[in-house]
Design an enzyme around this catalytic site. Structure first.
Site, PDB file in Angstrom:
ATOM      1  N   SER A 121       0.849  -1.190   0.000  1.00  0.00           N
ATOM      2  CA  SER A 121       0.000   0.000   0.000  1.00  0.00           C
ATOM      3  C   SER A 121       0.883   1.237   0.000  1.00  0.00           C
ATOM      4  O   SER A 121       2.022   1.197   0.485  1.00  0.00           O
ATOM      5  CB  SER A 121      -0.895   0.004   1.247  1.00  0.00           C
ATOM      6  OG  SER A 121      -1.502   1.272   1.439  1.00  0.00           O
ATOM      7  N   TYR A 130      -2.520  -1.066  10.110  1.00  0.00           N
ATOM      8  CA  TYR A 130      -2.570  -1.391   8.682  1.00  0.00           C
ATOM      9  C   TYR A 130      -1.302  -0.896   7.981  1.00  0.00           C
ATOM     10  O   TYR A 130      -0.652  -1.655   7.252  1.00  0.00           O
ATOM     11  CB  TYR A 130      -3.805  -0.755   8.042  1.00  0.00           C
ATOM     12  CG  TYR A 130      -3.921  -0.998   6.559  1.00  0.00           C
ATOM     13  CD1 TYR A 130      -4.455  -2.192   6.082  1.00  0.00           C
ATOM     14  CD2 TYR A 130      -3.483  -0.058   5.625  1.00  0.00           C
ATOM     15  CE1 TYR A 130      -4.556  -2.440   4.709  1.00  0.00           C
ATOM     16  CE2 TYR A 130      -3.569  -0.289   4.269  1.00  0.00           C
ATOM     17  CZ  TYR A 130      -4.115  -1.481   3.815  1.00  0.00           C
ATOM     18  OH  TYR A 130      -4.197  -1.723   2.464  1.00  0.00           O
TER      19      TYR A 130
END
Length: 249
Positions: free
Chosen positions: A141, A155
């Site tokens: 990401s 995350y």
């Protein structure tokens, strides 16, 4: 290089589903796995109708069952004859600020996004080392580049860990017939970020997945997708002052 036989984890929805459709469009055979096999069956039927020359195998997989990961990858390898590419895509985004009573949700995200990804990388690389070719792809990401707050804290940390893990694997097999790529998507509209309607430069799933597949096919060490604007933004993000970063997250 055209990779004919591709395994995608977490293929029942979101980026996994979108990439499966894009690779099918290019004529690649697919080994699709996820917990929700009913969704996989629907995806297989959709691909078979649109691209009848593409072979699709589906298997149930909970990536947090690490032994099952190895068994499923070996089964796909047998069914396919050989595996050309594995896309480690399964992930989740539960959690919240550290110390606010959400440890179990944060732990689940950490286990799924990093420990389970490690199991998938291990299983894939065992196959690739044995056959002496292949392409390992991990889906990280853009958040891997910095720390973020609130629901993004764990995350982002797991994705940073995954990016580092991927780099280490790539260095380990450098100058061999095994290629390794880490993909860093920006904001792509999927179930996992339904709450992020105000996120900057958000694109729809089809646009995002098309950009991911295009980048993956080039087999770079790292890529930021869609390349515009994320290839440029990632440079800024690395040096952004903490005060501005806090307002963004």
């Amino acid at each position: 290089m055209h990779r004919q036989n591709i395994i995608i984890t977490g293929a029942s929805s979101g980026l996994g589903q979108g990439m499966a459709l894009e690779f099918a469009k290019q004529g690649s055979n697919l080994g699709l796995c996820a917990r929700r096999t009913d969704r996989l069956e629907e995806l297989k039927a959709q691909i078979n109708q649109a691209y009848p020359n593409v072979t699709v195998w589906i298997l149930a997989l909970d990536v947090n069952d690490h032994q099952q990961v190895f068994e499923v990858f070996k089964q796909f390898n047998t069914l396919m004859g050989s595996v050309d590419r594995v896309i480690v895509n399964a992930g989740m985004g539960k959690g919240g600020s550290i110390g606010t009573g959400l440890f179990e949700a944060n732990k689940q995200t950490a286990q799924t996004n990093f420990v389970a990804a490690l199991a998938q990388c291990e299983a894939a690389m065992q196959i690739f080392r044995q056959q002496n070719f292949g392409h390992l792809v991990t889906v990280s990401s853009i958040s891997a580049l910095r720390g973020f707050r609130r629901a993004m804290t764990v995350y982002a940390a797991t994705k940073a860990g995954l990016s580092s893990l991927t780099e280490g694997i790539r260095l380990d097999v450098m100058n061999t017939p095994i290629n390794v790529t880490c993909v860093h998507p920006g904001y792509i509209k999927t179930d996992i970020n339904d709450h992020a309607d105000g996120a900057p430069f958000m694109v729809d799933a089809e646009t995002g997945c098309r950009a991911m597949v295009k980048a993956i096919n080039k087999e770079p060490a790292n890529c930021y997708v869609p390349s515009y604007p994320w290839a440029f933004i990632q440079l800024i993000l690395r040096v952004l002052p903490d005060k501005i970063l806090r307002k963004m997250s």
